[in-house]
Enzyme design. Structure first.
Site: not given
Ligand code: GDP
Ligand code: MN
Length: 392
Positions: A108, A196
């Protein structure tokens, strides 16, 4: 402003961030054609302004172009409901056909503005592929954070620290450091409010690739990026929010309330919501007409509030400085007559031409009760809500 995954990936590629080979399709036969160009297995991804697609069948691995066509036909033209959408979901108008990768690890990586620090913060975690909110709750120590300096940017050693925190294999370290730096440039140079990558993947052959991408662009800076502004997809927006956007009005839908709130200024909006709540009701929305609203915009603002089906009563709270109360009053009356609404209104007006404004309202023959201030308006609101009956 939200954009689609395929648009976000276009931006990433321009800045050197690698993504899987992919193309976007609007029809099943286009999807088939792209799949056969890519060859072999492909992944079909619904293009919507929401994450959580994987869990509800919005991201599908298929074995052949024919299957890509079939799955695309199942997705295009439907609405996808994910954890991040409302109950009615969002429409799928396009799918992305992408090459599949052999994934060794899902990581992530994101960048957001931290309001307290006044700086972009890079967040990295080895726990990719799942929702970061869950990671933050269950294992907050697994999220690594580093703030970039607004003037200096993200230094090379910061980018290295982040790559280390991601725990990438040694062979992938250099390309990960470059990817982090490139992603930071994406964020700064496009005036993003969020970038993101979830997941960022390490492939079996140790490549580092952005498998998914989400970018939010800062509305107040969009004027600097006419090409990005064109990426707006109105279909993904709530129709009332879309109309508010087009009229340059700030409109926020709130769940569960019955009072429509029209105000000028965000601070006034907060006070108005507090008063609404203390009068025993919840706001259904708030609409900020801003400082210098002309009559046409007031009319559109009013129509948007009336078109919100949850609204049973409207509270207008105006503190007229640059805005003129008489102009607002005329806009309200014109729109109320045009829409033939029967929704009662409570209006507090102070400042420029307040008396003229209240007079226009009281002479209109509509169900409008004027009040000289917000406290007075709250009393009227409470009484009117009692008359309407029911409660939240
Ligand atoms: P989201 O659910 O909306 O966030 O969509 P993602 O693009 O993140 O996809 C969800 C999940 O599908 C990813 O976390 C991967 O596990 C899986 N996935 C997506 N693309 C591929 C692919 O090309 N190959 C493989 N093996 N898995 C994929
Ligand atoms: Mn994702």
């Amino acid at each position: 402003m939200n954009i689609h995954e395929y648009q976000a990936k276009e931006i990433l590629n321009r800045f050197g961030v690698p993504t899987p080979r992919a193309e976007v399709a609007s029809t099943p036969s286009e999807a088939k054609q792209i799949a056969s160009q890519i060859g072999g297995r492909v992944v079909v991804k619904a293009q919507v302004h929401a994450g959580g697609r994987g869990k509800v069948g919005g991201v599908r691995l298929v074995d052949s172009p024919e299957e890509a066509k079939k799955v695309s036909a199942e997705l295009i033209g439907t609405r996808l409901i994910t954890k991040q959408t409302g109950a009615t979901g969002v429409p799928v108008d396009k799918v992305m056909i992408a090459e599949t990768l052999d994934i060794k690890d899902e990581l992530y990586l994101s960048i957001v503005i931290d309001g307290d620090l006044g700086a972009p913060v890079v967040m990295a975690s080895t726990e990719g592929g799942m929702e970061i909110e869950e990671v933050a709750e269950a294992t907050p120590e697994k999220i690594f954070r580093i703030a970039g300096d607004p003037l200096i940017g993200l230094t090379g050693y910061h980018a290295r620290d982040i790559a280390m925190a991601l725990g990438v294999p040694k062979q992938s370290l250099k390309s990960t450091i470059k990817l982090v730096s490139d992603l930071y440039r994406v964020f700064i140079e496009n005036d993003c409010s969020l970038v993101e990558i979830n997941p960022l993947v390490i492939t079996e052959d140790d490549q580092v690739i952005a498998l998914d991408a989400k970018i939010n662009l800062e509305d107040d800076a969009l004027f600097r990026h006419p090409n990005l502004a064109k990426m707006r997809d109105h279909n993904q927006q709530d129709p009332l929010e879309q109309r508010a956007d087009e009229a340059d009005l700030a409109y926020v839908k709130l769940d569960g309330g019955r009072v429509g709130c029209m105000v000028n200024g965000a601070g006034l909006a907060m006070a108005t919501m507090d008063i609404t709540k203390s009068a025993g009701a919840d706001p259904a929305n708030f609409l900020d007409i801003g400082g210098s609203a002309d009559q046409k915009r007031i009319e559109e603002a009013f129509k948007i509030i009336v078109d919100d089906e949850d609204v049973e009563i409207i509270l207008v709270n105006l503190f007229a400085g640059i805005a003129r109360s008489d102009v607002v009053a005329q806009g309200i009356v014109a729109a109320a007559k045009e829409t033939k609404t029967t929704v009662p209104m409570v209006v507090a007006m102070r400042g420029t031409n307040a008396e003229e404004g209240l007079e226009i309202l009281s002479n209109s023959g509509l169900d409008i009760t004027g009040a000289p201030d917000l406290a007075g308006a709250a009393v009227v609101l409470q009484q009117k809500l009692l008359e309407l009956g029911g409660s939240d």
